[in-house]
Write a protein that holds these residues in place. Structure first.
Motif, PDB file in Angstrom:
ATOM      1  N   ILE A  83     -13.304 -56.411 -13.583  1.00  0.00           N
ATOM      2  CA  ILE A  83     -14.027 -57.081 -12.555  1.00  0.00           C
ATOM      3  C   ILE A  83     -15.280 -56.532 -12.196  1.00  0.00           C
ATOM      4  O   ILE A  83     -16.255 -57.108 -11.949  1.00  0.00           O
ATOM      5  CB  ILE A  83     -13.129 -57.179 -11.137  1.00  0.00           C
ATOM      6  CG1 ILE A  83     -11.942 -58.156 -11.311  1.00  0.00           C
ATOM      7  CG2 ILE A  83     -13.858 -57.619 -10.076  1.00  0.00           C
ATOM      8  CD1 ILE A  83     -10.739 -58.262 -10.478  1.00  0.00           C
ATOM      9  N   ASN A  84     -15.081 -55.117 -12.097  1.00  0.00           N
ATOM     10  CA  ASN A  84     -16.363 -54.454 -11.696  1.00  0.00           C
ATOM     11  C   ASN A  84     -17.382 -54.313 -13.060  1.00  0.00           C
ATOM     12  O   ASN A  84     -18.593 -54.295 -12.624  1.00  0.00           O
ATOM     13  CB  ASN A  84     -15.759 -52.896 -11.511  1.00  0.00           C
ATOM     14  CG  ASN A  84     -15.509 -52.462 -10.264  1.00  0.00           C
ATOM     15  OD1 ASN A  84     -16.112 -52.794  -9.224  1.00  0.00           O
ATOM     16  ND2 ASN A  84     -13.964 -52.396 -10.243  1.00  0.00           N
ATOM     17  N   THR A  85     -16.854 -54.526 -14.184  1.00  0.00           N
ATOM     18  CA  THR A  85     -17.802 -54.847 -15.250  1.00  0.00           C
ATOM     19  C   THR A  85     -18.719 -55.822 -15.284  1.00  0.00           C
ATOM     20  O   THR A  85     -19.730 -56.060 -15.245  1.00  0.00           O
ATOM     21  CB  THR A  85     -17.080 -54.624 -16.717  1.00  0.00           C
ATOM     22  OG1 THR A  85     -16.524 -53.052 -16.796  1.00  0.00           O
ATOM     23  CG2 THR A  85     -18.106 -54.809 -17.745  1.00  0.00           C
ATOM     24  N   LEU A  86     -17.858 -57.131 -15.062  1.00  0.00           N
ATOM     25  CA  LEU A  86     -18.281 -58.297 -14.700  1.00  0.00           C
ATOM     26  C   LEU A  86     -19.312 -58.277 -13.760  1.00  0.00           C
ATOM     27  O   LEU A  86     -20.709 -58.732 -13.692  1.00  0.00           O
ATOM     28  CB  LEU A  86     -17.112 -59.291 -14.481  1.00  0.00           C
ATOM     29  CG  LEU A  86     -17.529 -60.762 -14.194  1.00  0.00           C
ATOM     30  CD1 LEU A  86     -18.336 -61.358 -15.506  1.00  0.00           C
ATOM     31  CD2 LEU A  86     -16.411 -61.802 -13.873  1.00  0.00           C
ATOM     32  N   PHE A  87     -19.123 -57.911 -12.566  1.00  0.00           N
ATOM     33  CA  PHE A  87     -20.083 -57.657 -11.351  1.00  0.00           C
ATOM     34  C   PHE A  87     -21.193 -56.961 -11.695  1.00  0.00           C
ATOM     35  O   PHE A  87     -22.321 -57.155 -11.199  1.00  0.00           O
ATOM     36  CB  PHE A  87     -19.426 -57.182 -10.072  1.00  0.00           C
ATOM     37  CG  PHE A  87     -18.747 -58.533  -9.314  1.00  0.00           C
ATOM     38  CD1 PHE A  87     -19.546 -58.969  -8.542  1.00  0.00           C
ATOM     39  CD2 PHE A  87     -17.577 -58.581  -9.532  1.00  0.00           C
ATOM     40  CE1 PHE A  87     -19.085 -60.400  -7.687  1.00  0.00           C
ATOM     41  CE2 PHE A  87     -16.984 -59.833  -8.683  1.00  0.00           C
ATOM     42  CZ  PHE A  87     -17.655 -60.448  -7.865  1.00  0.00           C
ATOM     43  N   ALA A  88     -21.106 -55.716 -12.492  1.00  0.00           N
ATOM     44  CA  ALA A  88     -22.251 -55.035 -13.025  1.00  0.00           C
ATOM     45  C   ALA A  88     -23.218 -55.744 -13.804  1.00  0.00           C
ATOM     46  O   ALA A  88     -24.463 -55.688 -13.621  1.00  0.00           O
ATOM     47  CB  ALA A  88     -21.701 -53.839 -13.836  1.00  0.00           C
ATOM     48  N   PHE A  89     -22.794 -56.640 -14.521  1.00  0.00           N
ATOM     49  CA  PHE A  89     -23.723 -57.451 -15.425  1.00  0.00           C
ATOM     50  C   PHE A  89     -24.382 -58.585 -14.518  1.00  0.00           C
ATOM     51  O   PHE A  89     -25.231 -58.763 -14.752  1.00  0.00           O
ATOM     52  CB  PHE A  89     -22.808 -58.092 -16.631  1.00  0.00           C
ATOM     53  CG  PHE A  89     -22.474 -57.299 -17.792  1.00  0.00           C
ATOM     54  CD1 PHE A  89     -23.681 -56.753 -18.661  1.00  0.00           C
ATOM     55  CD2 PHE A  89     -21.187 -56.978 -18.256  1.00  0.00           C
ATOM     56  CE1 PHE A  89     -23.435 -55.931 -19.663  1.00  0.00           C
ATOM     57  CE2 PHE A  89     -21.058 -56.042 -19.153  1.00  0.00           C
ATOM     58  CZ  PHE A  89     -22.068 -55.558 -19.898  1.00  0.00           C
ATOM     59  N   PHE A 111     -27.128 -49.726 -16.068  1.00  0.00           N
ATOM     60  CA  PHE A 111     -25.564 -50.462 -16.103  1.00  0.00           C
ATOM     61  C   PHE A 111     -24.812 -49.717 -15.373  1.00  0.00           C
ATOM     62  O   PHE A 111     -24.115 -50.047 -14.515  1.00  0.00           O
ATOM     63  CB  PHE A 111     -25.335 -50.450 -17.458  1.00  0.00           C
ATOM     64  CG  PHE A 111     -23.562 -50.734 -17.720  1.00  0.00           C
ATOM     65  CD1 PHE A 111     -23.376 -52.099 -17.604  1.00  0.00           C
ATOM     66  CD2 PHE A 111     -22.690 -49.892 -17.853  1.00  0.00           C
ATOM     67  CE1 PHE A 111     -21.938 -52.660 -17.436  1.00  0.00           C
ATOM     68  CE2 PHE A 111     -21.493 -50.182 -17.756  1.00  0.00           C
ATOM     69  CZ  PHE A 111     -21.085 -51.445 -17.639  1.00  0.00           C
ATOM     70  N   PHE A 112     -24.926 -48.188 -15.364  1.00  0.00           N
ATOM     71  CA  PHE A 112     -23.976 -47.378 -14.554  1.00  0.00           C
ATOM     72  C   PHE A 112     -24.127 -47.472 -13.139  1.00  0.00           C
ATOM     73  O   PHE A 112     -23.418 -47.362 -12.316  1.00  0.00           O
ATOM     74  CB  PHE A 112     -24.157 -45.854 -15.137  1.00  0.00           C
ATOM     75  CG  PHE A 112     -23.340 -45.605 -16.386  1.00  0.00           C
ATOM     76  CD1 PHE A 112     -22.036 -45.807 -16.739  1.00  0.00           C
ATOM     77  CD2 PHE A 112     -24.121 -45.656 -17.629  1.00  0.00           C
ATOM     78  CE1 PHE A 112     -21.548 -45.557 -17.892  1.00  0.00           C
ATOM     79  CE2 PHE A 112     -23.655 -45.375 -18.875  1.00  0.00           C
ATOM     80  CZ  PHE A 112     -22.348 -45.292 -18.957  1.00  0.00           C
ATOM     81  N   ARG A 113     -25.651 -47.638 -12.846  1.00  0.00           N
ATOM     82  CA  ARG A 113     -25.964 -47.825 -11.325  1.00  0.00           C
ATOM     83  C   ARG A 113     -25.091 -49.032 -10.795  1.00  0.00           C
ATOM     84  O   ARG A 113     -24.590 -49.164  -9.991  1.00  0.00           O
ATOM     85  CB  ARG A 113     -27.354 -48.061 -11.266  1.00  0.00           C
ATOM     86  CG  ARG A 113     -27.667 -48.330  -9.940  1.00  0.00           C
ATOM     87  CD  ARG A 113     -29.272 -48.543  -9.665  1.00  0.00           C
ATOM     88  NE  ARG A 113     -30.031 -47.370  -9.943  1.00  0.00           N
ATOM     89  CZ  ARG A 113     -31.584 -47.167  -9.828  1.00  0.00           C
ATOM     90  NH1 ARG A 113     -32.082 -48.280  -9.781  1.00  0.00           N
ATOM     91  NH2 ARG A 113     -31.960 -46.023  -9.932  1.00  0.00           N
ATOM     92  N   SER A 118     -20.909 -51.407  -7.767  1.00  0.00           N
ATOM     93  CA  SER A 118     -19.736 -52.509  -7.868  1.00  0.00           C
ATOM     94  C   SER A 118     -18.599 -51.970  -7.294  1.00  0.00           C
ATOM     95  O   SER A 118     -17.733 -52.398  -6.442  1.00  0.00           O
ATOM     96  CB  SER A 118     -19.642 -53.109  -9.126  1.00  0.00           C
ATOM     97  OG  SER A 118     -18.585 -54.160  -9.285  1.00  0.00           O
ATOM     98  N   VAL A 119     -18.154 -50.730  -8.056  1.00  0.00           N
ATOM     99  CA  VAL A 119     -16.931 -49.908  -7.689  1.00  0.00           C
ATOM    100  C   VAL A 119     -16.968 -49.547  -6.078  1.00  0.00           C
ATOM    101  O   VAL A 119     -15.954 -49.835  -5.445  1.00  0.00           O
ATOM    102  CB  VAL A 119     -16.661 -48.578  -8.172  1.00  0.00           C
ATOM    103  CG1 VAL A 119     -15.575 -47.742  -7.859  1.00  0.00           C
ATOM    104  CG2 VAL A 119     -16.658 -49.017  -9.879  1.00  0.00           C
ATOM    105  N   LEU A 140     -23.575 -61.529  -4.014  1.00  0.00           N
ATOM    106  CA  LEU A 140     -22.601 -61.111  -4.991  1.00  0.00           C
ATOM    107  C   LEU A 140     -21.635 -60.005  -4.345  1.00  0.00           C
ATOM    108  O   LEU A 140     -20.775 -59.635  -4.381  1.00  0.00           O
ATOM    109  CB  LEU A 140     -23.264 -60.203  -6.215  1.00  0.00           C
ATOM    110  CG  LEU A 140     -23.904 -61.083  -7.018  1.00  0.00           C
ATOM    111  CD1 LEU A 140     -24.596 -60.454  -8.362  1.00  0.00           C
ATOM    112  CD2 LEU A 140     -22.682 -62.282  -7.707  1.00  0.00           C
ATOM    113  N   VAL A 141     -22.229 -59.164  -3.457  1.00  0.00           N
ATOM    114  CA  VAL A 141     -21.480 -58.148  -2.602  1.00  0.00           C
ATOM    115  C   VAL A 141     -20.481 -58.737  -1.637  1.00  0.00           C
ATOM    116  O   VAL A 141     -19.331 -58.497  -1.405  1.00  0.00           O
ATOM    117  CB  VAL A 141     -22.530 -57.223  -1.867  1.00  0.00           C
ATOM    118  CG1 VAL A 141     -21.961 -56.440  -1.050  1.00  0.00           C
ATOM    119  CG2 VAL A 141     -23.493 -56.357  -2.721  1.00  0.00           C
TER     120      VAL A 141
END
Length: 327
Positions: A83-89, A111-113, A118-119, A140-141
């Protein structure tokens, strides 16, 4: 080596109108003579289901409720990362200025930002070092915050259901035996409760099924075995379930070779009440013909402390057998 024939040979009874009600629900197709094991040792049914809509037959709740704890925790961790990876993209797609940091966090690492923002958002941590700018990033938030509320509620419910769901762990002896018993012969198997929670009002049903030729037709017949005792009120130690083989037994006059040739299987069904949660629990297992040892007896597994008078048992010996006849 051919086993000795048991006394009291009985003729194979002809099919009756009641036979169709003795198959435990396997149905007439199985009664025609399947050669597959009906019930696996772990209690699962050896049945293949084809032609189902994979999505229509999928039950995510049932799956997460019944998988092992390591797989469940891996599923939760994987879902969290996914989920967090999806929102990061999704944040990255909003452009380089969608997330800004006054402290210069993760400069050159967009990406890490986005991922760690997202986390922070998903966990409602809110360090404040990274902020969303614009309508779409803030939307998105908002979506992520809503998913967090739903996710925590669902995960809490599933974890509670997993803890509150009674799951018996009954140990069945690796083999059943045909052994001398009170001047006769008996089919026996041994069971024990492997959990510290107590099972009460334990009831056992044993069904012998084997393939027979009846009027030129191959049929799988089901016979309920009369047990010396099919119910115990308390189950603190082990229980050796005994079916005396007399003239009325379906095993009367049969040898081990007969059971192997008939693809025989002993189905064991157990029902009990878990005292801790006051709920009914079920357990199943089975023994194929080659898992039944003839001319053996179970080894002693009880422990006794003479000074204190305490009785216990060594569960590691529940599977141990020894010859029934000396010499």
């Amino acid at each position: 080596m051919t086993s000795p024939t048991l006394s009291g040979q009985s003729a194979t009874p002809a099919p009756t109108a009641q036979d169709e009600f003795k198959d435990l629900g396997f149905g007439s197709e199985v009664a025609r003579g399947t050669r597959r094991r009906l019930l696996n040792r772990d209690g699962s049914f050896n049945v293949a289901l084809d032609g189902l809509d994979q999505w229509a037959s999928l039950s995510l709740y049932h799956w997460v409720l019944t998988i092992s704890w390591p797989r469940f925790l891996a599923f939760i961790a994987g879902s969290y990362l996914g989920i967090n990876t999806l929102f990061a993209f999704a944040f990255l797609l909003c452009g380089p200025d969608a997330l800004q940091s006054s402290a210069g966090s993760f400069d050159g690492q967009p990406f890490f930002r986005a991922f760690f923002f997202s986390v922070d958002s998903f966990g409602t941590i809110g360090y404040g070092n990274i902020i969303p700018v614009g309508v779409v990033p803030n939307t998105l938030v908002m979506i992520e915050a809503l998913l967090n509320i739903l996710g925590v509620a669902l995960a809490t419910g599933v974890i509670f259901a997993r803890f509150s769901r009674p799951s018996p762990k009954v140990i069945y002896s690796r083999n059943a035996i045909v052994a001398p018993y009170r001047g006769k012969t008996a089919l026996e198997f041994r069971i024990a409760n492997a959990r510290r929670s107590q099972l009460i009002d334990v009831q056992v049903q044993a069904i012998l099924t084997k393939v027979e030729r009846v009027d030129g037709t191959t049929l799988r017949r089901f016979y309920e075995l009369n047990l010396e005792r099919n119910r115990v009120v308390f189950f603190p130690l082990s229980w050796t379930v005994v079916h005396p083989i007399d003239s009325t037994s379906p095993l009367s006059g049969l040898t081990q070779d007969d059971l192997v040739a008939g693809d025989a299987e002993l189905l064991v069904l157990l029902i009990a009440t878990d005292e801790a949660v006051s709920q009914t629990v079920h357990s199943r297992s089975s023994y194929e013909a080659d898992e039944i040892i003839w001319g053996a007896k179970f080894a002693n597994m009880f422990l006794r402390t003479e000074s204190e008078g305490i009785i216990g048992m060594d569960l590691s010996r529940i599977h141990d057998t020894e010859p029934a006849y000396s010499g």
